[in-house]
Design an enzyme around this catalytic site. Sequence first.
Site, mmCIF file in Angstrom:
data_model
loop_
_atom_site.group_PDB
_atom_site.id
_atom_site.type_symbol
_atom_site.label_atom_id
_atom_site.label_comp_id
_atom_site.label_asym_id
_atom_site.label_seq_id
_atom_site.Cartn_x
_atom_site.Cartn_y
_atom_site.Cartn_z
ATOM 1 N N HIS A 167 2.115 8.675 -3.251
ATOM 2 C CA HIS A 167 2.836 9.943 -3.305
ATOM 3 C C HIS A 167 1.848 11.087 -3.530
ATOM 4 O O HIS A 167 0.856 10.941 -4.232
ATOM 5 C CB HIS A 167 3.867 9.912 -4.433
ATOM 6 C CG HIS A 167 4.813 8.763 -4.312
ATOM 7 N ND1 HIS A 167 5.734 8.661 -3.291
ATOM 8 C CD2 HIS A 167 4.967 7.645 -5.067
ATOM 9 C CE1 HIS A 167 6.419 7.551 -3.431
ATOM 10 N NE2 HIS A 167 5.968 6.909 -4.494
ATOM 11 N N ASP A 187 1.245 -2.116 -5.925
ATOM 12 C CA ASP A 187 2.294 -1.799 -4.967
ATOM 13 C C ASP A 187 1.885 -0.625 -4.090
ATOM 14 O O ASP A 187 2.491 -0.365 -3.087
ATOM 15 C CB ASP A 187 3.616 -1.488 -5.672
ATOM 16 C CG ASP A 187 3.577 -0.214 -6.490
ATOM 17 O OD1 ASP A 187 2.472 0.284 -6.785
ATOM 18 O OD2 ASP A 187 4.656 0.294 -6.833
#
Length: 156
Positions: free
Chosen positions: A25, A21
């Site tokens: 971050h 996915d």
Amino acid sequence: TKEEQLALWKAFSLADMIASDHAPHTIVEKEQSYLKAPSGLPGVETMLPVFLDAALRGKMDLLRIVRMLSANPARIFSVKHKGTIHEGFDADIVLVNPKKERVLSGSSLHSKCGWTPFEGRKLKGVIEGVYLRGTLAFDGQEPLAQKGMGKPLHIG
């Protein structure tokens, strides 16, 4: 443990497909408290190299990896003209040098987050080129794809 690692590789080899996915971050974002920190790991750029390394080290079959990362997703999602090298299909091709090795470093990746959970890992097999519909999109060093080069997939 080594036993758990072997069990995970065996489980991977039973999967129909593997995907990422890609959650890019930053470390600052990840260091927040558990309930505030975003989940996921950066993975879209390292997924294929990690699995190629596994194949070249004998942990998985290379053709199985090709099926799990390319042919099966195209078949399962009914994506036309993708997934295999076949007349009439898009010439989406990844060129790999199985004799070269590379040490993964977040600073050399192209993700905005600048880190990888595989930092410092030496991998066998280096991607030396990526072609998208027959056009060189990655030269082994830098992305060459231009804005607008992507096209909608034809499903069904």
